[in-house]
Design an enzyme around this catalytic site. Structure first.
Site, short mmCIF file in Angstrom:
data_model
loop_
_atom_site.label_atom_id
_atom_site.label_comp_id
_atom_site.label_asym_id
_atom_site.label_seq_id
_atom_site.Cartn_x
_atom_site.Cartn_y
_atom_site.Cartn_z
N LYS A 134 75.01 -0.70 38.33
CA LYS A 134 73.85 -0.07 37.70
C LYS A 134 73.35 1.16 38.44
O LYS A 134 72.57 1.93 37.90
CB LYS A 134 72.72 -1.10 37.54
N LYS A 182 74.15 -3.88 26.76
CA LYS A 182 73.27 -2.93 26.12
C LYS A 182 73.28 -1.60 26.84
O LYS A 182 72.82 -0.59 26.31
CB LYS A 182 71.86 -3.49 26.04
N LYS A 193 82.32 -5.91 30.09
CA LYS A 193 81.55 -6.90 29.35
C LYS A 193 80.65 -6.20 28.34
O LYS A 193 80.21 -5.07 28.55
CB LYS A 193 80.71 -7.76 30.30
P1 ATP Z 1 72.55 -5.23 31.37
O1 ATP Z 1 73.95 -4.95 30.98
O2 ATP Z 1 71.61 -4.07 31.29
O3 ATP Z 1 72.42 -6.02 32.66
P2 ATP Z 1 72.63 -7.51 29.78
O4 ATP Z 1 73.12 -7.19 28.43
O5 ATP Z 1 73.55 -8.07 30.83
O6 ATP Z 1 71.97 -6.21 30.30
P3 ATP Z 1 70.66 -9.33 30.77
O7 ATP Z 1 69.24 -9.48 30.38
O8 ATP Z 1 70.99 -8.75 32.10
O9 ATP Z 1 71.40 -8.49 29.64
O10 ATP Z 1 71.39 -10.74 30.67
C1 ATP Z 1 70.88 -11.82 29.93
C2 ATP Z 1 71.87 -12.97 29.93
O11 ATP Z 1 72.98 -12.63 29.10
C3 ATP Z 1 72.46 -13.31 31.30
O12 ATP Z 1 72.49 -14.73 31.41
C4 ATP Z 1 73.84 -12.77 31.25
O13 ATP Z 1 74.74 -13.53 32.03
C5 ATP Z 1 74.19 -12.89 29.79
N1 ATP Z 1 75.16 -11.88 29.37
C6 ATP Z 1 74.97 -10.55 29.35
N2 ATP Z 1 76.04 -9.90 28.89
C7 ATP Z 1 76.97 -10.87 28.59
C8 ATP Z 1 78.29 -10.84 28.05
N3 ATP Z 1 78.87 -9.70 27.73
N4 ATP Z 1 78.94 -12.01 27.88
C9 ATP Z 1 78.35 -13.18 28.19
N5 ATP Z 1 77.10 -13.29 28.69
C10 ATP Z 1 76.40 -12.15 28.90
MG MG Z 2 72.76 -8.05 32.98
#
Ligand code: ATP
Ligand code: MG
Length: 331
Positions: free
Chosen positions: A112, A198, A195
């Protein structure tokens, strides 16, 4: 009952399929067998650039979406992180136990901070995993339902708890990560080596609040692999494998059965069917989220109730911790 804690950032307003399949689906399922604390972590959302009005709105939309997905405020404590000041109160103590070196090894910070560089990133982005540890430890959580990407942060949380317990006496429960099998890591549709997130361009990320036409289009335009056979092979066919994983997770049909069903048919057929599976899932979530947002007063009432229950537990932990580390009790 085991106690469960998990949090999710309100940064994008809408959650995505990775969030749902990796984490939120377990939140809903665990309510039957655990005492659950679920929070919208707005304080984590200011570690990178943000807009205040947008953050406030996204926090409400996130809470509404959680309820729409099946988090039941009558059975679980659903709240907003900044409504429970004990998280940051504990966080400071943990920051003083965490070492700069171990925090520097967190790969999320490395990812990040790429855009601004480490020197230009906020200190909050750097200490984020320590606040996350406080989120978990302040509830004495036994389990933390999260996606695969959070494994390292959970390890840090356990290390900090062990260090505190060793130095000040048994205080914290050691939490275990609860990572789902199969859908622990949903990949980006445009860059299936990463992965779904957002933080990547939106074309590769299926948001739950996208209108159904947009989700269908994103799936139809997903990057697939060379060859034409619909078979799961994570190494050589990450794109197609990801589509099969999403299909299977939402439809409940095991991947081998899907492979049979699509034998002799091309990627296009798989995408077409998956687009339907996804839109059937998101359409009611979208509608219910909107209904909940239409009664903002009721939604805020639910969140206040959740925060009150959370504070009872969190305040007891902070009182013990402050005592053990030697802070003078206020008279
Ligand atoms: P960022 O990429 O900005 O960190 P994010 O999409 O990972 O955002 P978070 O709020 O950090 O969102 O994560 C929320 C939950 O979603 C966490 O438990 C994380 O492990 C899960 N998660 C996020 N992206 C994935 C993914 N691609 N596959 C499975 N689980 C995910
Ligand atoms: Mg995350």
């Amino acid at each position: 009952l085991p106690r469960v804690l998990s949090g999710i950032q309100p940064t994008a307003g809408s959650f995505h399929l990775g969030n749902y399949l990796g984490a939120l689906r377990q939140w809903v399922a665990l309510q039957d067998t655990a005492e659950a604390f679920y929070c919208v972590v707005d304080q984590h959302a200011i570690t990178m650039d943000w807009d205040p009005a947008q953050l406030r709105q996204n926090t409400l939309v996130s809470a509404a979406q959680l309820v729409a997905l099946g988090v039941d405020p009558a059975r679980s404590s659903l709240f907003v992180q900044s409504h429970v000041p004990e998280h940051v109160q504990l966080s400071w103590v943990l920051e003083c136990l965490a070492r700069f070196g171990e925090a520097s090894r967190m790969t999320q910070f490395k990812d990040k901070s790429q855009r601004e560089g480490a020197a230009g990133s906020s200190v909050g982005l750097f200490t984020y995993p320590v606040l996350q540890a406080a989120d978990i430890l302040v509830y004495q959580a036994d389990e933390v339902p999260v996606g695969e990407d959070q494994r390292q942060h959970l390890e840090l949380t356990r290390d900090l708890a062990t260090r505190f317990n060793g130095r000040f006496g048994d205080t914290f429960t050691l939490p275990a990560a609860r990572i789902p099998q199969g859908a622990a890591k949903i990949l980006d549709l445009q860059s299936p080596e990463k992965k779904m997130s957002k933080s990547l361009p939106p074309a590769g990320c299926v948001f739950l609040l996208d209108d159904p036409k947009t989700s269908a289009k994103k799936i139809r335009s997903a990057v697939t692999d060379t060859g034409r056979e619909v078979v799961a092979d994570a190494e050589n066919k990450p794109g197609v494998t990801n589509l099969l994983t999403i299909h299977s997770a939402l439809s409940g049909i095991p991947v081998p059965e899907l492979e049979e069903r699509f034998a002799g048919r091309g990627y296009g057929d798989l995408k077409k069917e998956l687009a339907e599976v996804v839109t059937d899932f998101v359409a009611p979530v979208r509608a219910r989220t909107q209904e909940l947002l239409d009664d903002r007063a009721e939604l805020e009432r639910l969140l206040a109730g959740g925060a009150a229950r959370a504070r009872e537990v969190a305040a007891a932990t902070v009182a013990t911790v402050y005592d053990r580390v030697g802070f003078l009790r206020p008279a």
